[in-house]
Motif scaffolding. Structure first.
Motif, PDB file in Angstrom:
ATOM      1  N   VAL A  67       6.205  -0.382   0.230  1.00  0.00           N
ATOM      2  CA  VAL A  67       7.139  -1.374   0.779  1.00  0.00           C
ATOM      3  C   VAL A  67       8.442  -1.353  -0.020  1.00  0.00           C
ATOM      4  CG1 VAL A  67       7.551  -3.848   1.113  1.00  0.00           C
ATOM      5  CG2 VAL A  67       5.350  -2.850   1.764  1.00  0.00           C
ATOM      6  N   ALA A  68       8.331  -1.304  -1.345  1.00  0.00           N
ATOM      7  CA  ALA A  68       9.525  -1.280  -2.190  1.00  0.00           C
ATOM      8  C   ALA A  68      10.367  -0.048  -1.894  1.00  0.00           C
ATOM      9  CB  ALA A  68       9.132  -1.318  -3.668  1.00  0.00           C
ATOM     10  N   GLU A  69       9.728   1.116  -1.798  1.00  0.00           N
ATOM     11  CA  GLU A  69      10.466   2.351  -1.522  1.00  0.00           C
ATOM     12  C   GLU A  69      11.122   2.300  -0.146  1.00  0.00           C
ATOM     13  OE1 GLU A  69       7.464   5.295  -2.178  1.00  0.00           O
ATOM     14  OE2 GLU A  69       7.819   5.300  -4.348  1.00  0.00           O
ATOM     15  N   SER A  70      10.424   1.758   0.828  1.00  0.00           N
ATOM     16  CA  SER A  70      10.974   1.632   2.174  1.00  0.00           C
ATOM     17  C   SER A  70      12.209   0.738   2.167  1.00  0.00           C
ATOM     18  CB  SER A  70       9.917   1.062   3.119  1.00  0.00           C
ATOM     19  OG  SER A  70      10.475   0.748   4.363  1.00  0.00           O
ATOM     20  N   ARG A  71      12.124  -0.363   1.469  1.00  0.00           N
ATOM     21  CA  ARG A  71      13.262  -1.290   1.423  1.00  0.00           C
ATOM     22  C   ARG A  71      14.422  -0.705   0.628  1.00  0.00           C
ATOM     23  NH1 ARG A  71      10.684  -7.368   1.401  1.00  0.00           N
ATOM     24  NH2 ARG A  71       9.497  -7.048   3.311  1.00  0.00           N
TER      25      ARG A  71
END
Length: 117
Positions: A93-97
């Motif tokens: 999720v962090a990488e996607s954001r």
């Protein structure tokens, strides 16, 4: 689960280790960012034994001192796997954001003071 606990369980996932071996493995896994002091390590190991996530595998006397080896239990392996899955999900999720951030999409990285490098 705190990072040192996660790293201790990870260190023991490969097989039984004595305290110093756990300390060395944690330093290697964390690339030197986590250093466990004896009090922290043995306090955590005692707590993990109480929680039945870790068990004493064996003891031996080396140079007149008792060396205790610890191993990951099945319950400990389950908790470690669960935590690893959650961390992986959170990292995705962090990488996607981060990918969605305009400055990263353009190849810029912001420093902590708001300037672009």
């Amino acid at each position: 689960m705190q990072e040192p606990t996660f790293l201790i369980l990870t260190a023991l996932a490969a097989g039984p280790k004595h305290g110093y071996g756990v300390t060395q493995e944690v330093a290697e896994i964390s690339e030197g960012t986590v250093t466990l002091r004896a009090g922290t390590l043995y306090g955590a190991l005692d707590r993990l034994v109480e929680q039945e996530l870790v068990a004493v595998d064996r003891q031996e006397v080396v140079d007149g001192r008792l060396r205790r080896y610890y191993r990951l239990t099945d319950a400990g392996a389950g908790k470690l796997a669960e935590r690893a899955r959650r961390l992986r999900k959170h990292a995705e999720v962090a990488e996607s954001r981060l990918q969605a951030r305009p400055n990263l999409a353009l190849g810029f990285t912001a420093d902590p003071f708001g300037a672009c490098a």
